[in-house]
Write an enzyme that holds these catalytic residues in place. Structure first.
Site, PDB file in Angstrom:
ATOM      1  N   HIS A 233     -21.865  -7.968  14.751  1.00 18.89           N
ATOM      2  CA  HIS A 233     -21.480  -8.496  13.431  1.00 18.89           C
ATOM      3  C   HIS A 233     -21.480 -10.021  13.548  1.00 18.89           C
ATOM      4  O   HIS A 233     -20.527 -10.614  14.024  1.00 18.89           O
ATOM      5  CB  HIS A 233     -20.078  -7.956  13.140  1.00 18.89           C
TER       6      HIS A 233
ATOM      7  N   ASN B 128     -21.728 -13.361   6.505  1.00 19.73           N
ATOM      8  CA  ASN B 128     -22.510 -12.737   7.562  1.00 19.73           C
ATOM      9  C   ASN B 128     -23.952 -13.225   7.490  1.00 19.73           C
ATOM     10  O   ASN B 128     -24.379 -13.761   6.456  1.00 19.73           O
ATOM     11  CB  ASN B 128     -22.493 -11.212   7.383  1.00 19.73           C
TER      12      ASN B 128
ATOM     13  N   CYS C  39     -14.461 -14.995   6.297  1.00 21.49           N
ATOM     14  CA  CYS C  39     -13.149 -14.418   6.594  1.00 21.49           C
ATOM     15  C   CYS C  39     -12.075 -15.432   6.171  1.00 21.49           C
ATOM     16  O   CYS C  39     -12.151 -16.597   6.541  1.00 21.49           O
ATOM     17  CB  CYS C  39     -13.037 -14.117   8.090  1.00 21.49           C
TER      18      CYS C  39
ATOM     19  N   HIS D 113     -21.589 -13.813  12.046  1.00 21.39           N
ATOM     20  CA  HIS D 113     -21.556 -14.773  10.942  1.00 21.39           C
ATOM     21  C   HIS D 113     -22.517 -15.899  11.311  1.00 21.39           C
ATOM     22  O   HIS D 113     -22.772 -16.146  12.506  1.00 21.39           O
ATOM     23  CB  HIS D 113     -20.124 -15.275  10.732  1.00 21.39           C
TER      24      HIS D 113
HETATM   25  C1  HMG Z   1      -1.393  -6.161   7.942  1.00 19.54           C
HETATM   26  C2  HMG Z   1      -0.509  -6.913   6.955  1.00 19.54           C
HETATM   27  C3  HMG Z   1      -0.259  -6.058   5.712  1.00 19.54           C
HETATM   28  C4  HMG Z   1       0.771  -7.201   7.660  1.00 19.54           C
HETATM   29  O1  HMG Z   1       1.492  -8.134   6.823  1.00 19.54           O
HETATM   30  P1  HMG Z   1       3.045  -8.206   6.984  1.00 19.54           P
HETATM   31  O2  HMG Z   1       3.573  -9.193   5.980  1.00 19.54           O
HETATM   32  O3  HMG Z   1       3.390  -8.397   8.406  1.00 19.54           O
HETATM   33  O4  HMG Z   1       3.429  -6.735   6.534  1.00 19.54           O
HETATM   34  P2  HMG Z   1       4.863  -6.086   6.432  1.00 19.54           P
HETATM   35  O5  HMG Z   1       4.765  -4.807   7.165  1.00 19.54           O
HETATM   36  O6  HMG Z   1       5.955  -7.058   6.770  1.00 19.54           O
HETATM   37  O7  HMG Z   1       4.943  -5.793   4.835  1.00 19.54           O
HETATM   38  C5  HMG Z   1       5.076  -6.866   3.937  1.00 19.54           C
HETATM   39  C6  HMG Z   1       4.997  -6.241   2.570  1.00 19.54           C
HETATM   40  O8  HMG Z   1       3.661  -5.782   2.338  1.00 19.54           O
HETATM   41  C7  HMG Z   1       3.656  -4.377   2.116  1.00 19.54           C
HETATM   42  N1  HMG Z   1       2.490  -3.839   2.798  1.00 19.54           N
HETATM   43  C8  HMG Z   1       2.255  -3.798   4.107  1.00 19.54           C
HETATM   44  N2  HMG Z   1       1.038  -3.254   4.345  1.00 19.54           N
HETATM   45  C9  HMG Z   1       0.520  -2.956   3.136  1.00 19.54           C
HETATM   46  C10 HMG Z   1      -0.700  -2.347   2.716  1.00 19.54           C
HETATM   47  N3  HMG Z   1      -1.644  -1.991   3.605  1.00 19.54           N
HETATM   48  N4  HMG Z   1      -0.921  -2.174   1.412  1.00 19.54           N
HETATM   49  C11 HMG Z   1       0.008  -2.555   0.522  1.00 19.54           C
HETATM   50  N5  HMG Z   1       1.191  -3.137   0.841  1.00 19.54           N
HETATM   51  C12 HMG Z   1       1.437  -3.316   2.151  1.00 19.54           C
HETATM   52  C13 HMG Z   1       4.924  -3.844   2.735  1.00 19.54           C
HETATM   53  O9  HMG Z   1       5.290  -2.658   2.103  1.00 19.54           O
HETATM   54  C14 HMG Z   1       5.887  -4.966   2.447  1.00 19.54           C
HETATM   55  O10 HMG Z   1       6.256  -4.862   1.097  1.00 19.54           O
HETATM   56  P3  HMG Z   1       7.793  -5.160   0.719  1.00 19.54           P
HETATM   57  O11 HMG Z   1       8.591  -4.158   1.514  1.00 19.54           O
HETATM   58  O12 HMG Z   1       8.015  -6.589   1.171  1.00 19.54           O
HETATM   59  O13 HMG Z   1       7.836  -4.961  -0.756  1.00 19.54           O
HETATM   60  C15 HMG Z   1      -1.176  -8.244   6.522  1.00 19.54           C
HETATM   61  O14 HMG Z   1      -1.217  -9.106   7.644  1.00 19.54           O
HETATM   62  C16 HMG Z   1      -2.601  -7.998   6.029  1.00 19.54           C
HETATM   63  O15 HMG Z   1      -2.802  -7.554   4.916  1.00 19.54           O
HETATM   64  N6  HMG Z   1      -3.596  -8.310   6.895  1.00 19.54           N
HETATM   65  C17 HMG Z   1      -4.988  -8.122   6.548  1.00 19.54           C
HETATM   66  C18 HMG Z   1      -5.619  -9.454   6.047  1.00 19.54           C
HETATM   67  C19 HMG Z   1      -7.084  -9.249   5.803  1.00 19.54           C
HETATM   68  O16 HMG Z   1      -7.449  -8.492   4.918  1.00 19.54           O
HETATM   69  N7  HMG Z   1      -7.947  -9.941   6.621  1.00 19.54           N
HETATM   70  C20 HMG Z   1      -9.389  -9.891   6.471  1.00 19.54           C
HETATM   71  C21 HMG Z   1      -9.968  -8.566   6.975  1.00 19.54           C
HETATM   72  S1  HMG Z   1     -11.690  -8.756   7.329  1.00 19.54           S
HETATM   73  C22 HMG Z   1     -11.647  -9.273   8.976  1.00 19.54           C
HETATM   74  O17 HMG Z   1     -10.663  -9.249   9.620  1.00 19.54           O
HETATM   75  C23 HMG Z   1     -12.933  -9.683   9.661  1.00 19.54           C
HETATM   76  C24 HMG Z   1     -13.861  -8.550   9.985  1.00 19.54           C
HETATM   77  C25 HMG Z   1     -13.124  -7.347  10.402  1.00 19.54           C
HETATM   78  O18 HMG Z   1     -14.478  -8.296   8.811  1.00 19.54           O
HETATM   79  C26 HMG Z   1     -14.957  -8.888  10.960  1.00 19.54           C
HETATM   80  C27 HMG Z   1     -14.971 -10.276  11.486  1.00 19.54           C
HETATM   81  O19 HMG Z   1     -14.079 -10.519  12.285  1.00 19.54           O
HETATM   82  O20 HMG Z   1     -15.837 -11.026  11.072  1.00 19.54           O
END
Ligand code: HMG
Length: 316
Positions: free
Chosen positions: A221, A263, A254, A223
């Protein structure tokens, strides 16, 4: 931006026309994300809740509709080449598609994503690498219990915006092996920052193979932030990798990797692979038209050089 439930609902209601199978992949950051997705899936398709991996679409068009002409307004109903009467060339409005089909041209998969550096893991998923591996265990087992294929991503495998350009290949190999041992179907090793170079890609692949990982379990993958994605892909090709991630028009990037471009574009990658004698099954002219169309729709420049060159030849 639409959430997963909206996307599922829309895919079920208006299955895109495709002559081949399409796998829709949803990134889930944690167990809650997968549970939300499964709830949305079961709500969207109560009749198919036992096996989301084989979402089936009835009335799937038997012939793909003509690609949208560059500049064709999204508001115009896309001409549909298939209605209840297969292969009827009509321009029936999309509303006709309201039932899942019996032949599953479309399937669903999920992806889990981890980082190869602690700093990026913290920024991207707010947890350590060890915690993210723990999280993946529960996600993978729930997904497998619902017969969903699972892809794992290892981010910043060739350079990290926080820890610099030299991500240890041994760390990437260890995380990749853990994901495969947990049962993922494939690991996409991601050069999230585009810092990867040909020598570093070669070194990383050697470390992955030394850890007993087969090229068949891997995707790459890249970029294209520093313009090295194609040469890195050729290194992967020479080492037996046959699955490469790309995005039409070079879309993507990202949010946690400052300045990261999208990408490598599908058009550039396919043009390069074809020039090496590989067959991809991709119609490069059609792909270039789509790249031009989506870039215009999103109001952003088309990042594909091959795509732009092919479009100017087609439009001359
Ligand atoms: C993982 C977390 C959620 C941790 O985030 P956090 O703040 O540590 O989560 P938490 O467990 O403390 O929860 C905070 C609040 O979010 C809620 N919550 C918790 N999880 C969820 C969920 N899934 N859906 C909906 N709500 C959610 C949870 O219920 C809580 O709500 P509250 O109790 O405060 O009302 C956050 O860090 C996150 O969303 N991370 C993902 C960010 C992202 O999307 N990054 C880009 C992805 S693409 C990538 O990584 C690159 C890749 C893979 O494509 C390839 C490359 O590397 O090139």
């Amino acid at each position: 931006m639409a959430n997963s439930a909206d996307i599922l609902e829309s895919l079920n209601r208006y299955p895109p026309a495709a002559s081949g199978s399409i796998a829709y992949n949803f990134l889930v950051p944690n167990l809650k994300g997968l549970e939300n997705l499964l709830r949305a899936y079961d709500a969207a398709l109560p009749t198919k809740s036992e096996d989301p991996a084989s979402l089936q679409h009835r009335d799937a068009p038997l012939t793909p509709p003509p690609s949208p002409k560059p500049g064709q307004m999204a508001s115009e109903p896309a001409p549909i080449t298939s209605t209840q009467h297969p292969n009827a060339m009509g321009s029936a409005p999309l509303e006709q598609f309201s039932k899942p089909s019996l032949d599953p041209p479309h399937t669903y998969e999920i992806s889990v994503f981890l980082a190869a550096t602690e700093a990026f893991s913290r920024a991207n998923t707010n947890c350590s690498i060890a915690e993210s591996i723990d999280r993946c265990k529960a996600i993978i087992s729930l997904a497998k219990s619902r017969s969903l294929p699972v892809r794992g991503y290892v981010s910043v495998a060739l350079g990290c915006p926080y820890e610099g350009p030299s991500t240890p290949p041994s760390e990437v190999a260890e995380i990749t092996a853990s994901l495969l041992e947990m049962g993922v179907d494939e690991v996409s090793v991601a050069d999230t920052t585009g810092m990867g170079t040909a020598p570093k890609t070669r070194e990383l692949l050697k470390a992955l193979f030394a850890a007993g990982i087969s090229p068949n379990d891997l995707a790459l993958h890249f970029h294209d932030t520093y313009g090295q994605a194609l040469v890195n892909a050729v290194v992967g090709l020479e080492h037996g990798i046959r699955t490469f991630d790309s995005s039409v028009g070079g879309l993507g990037g990202c949010p946690f990797s400052k300045g990261a471009t999208g990408n490598v574009s599908t058009e550039d990658l396919v043009h390069c692979l074809h020039s090496l004698g590989a067959t991809t099954g991709v119609d490069l002219e059609e792909m270039s038209r789509i790249g031009g169309w989506i870039s215009e729709e999103l109001g952003r420049p088309n990042e594909s050089r091959a795509g732009k060159a092919i479009l100017s030849r087609l439009n001359s």
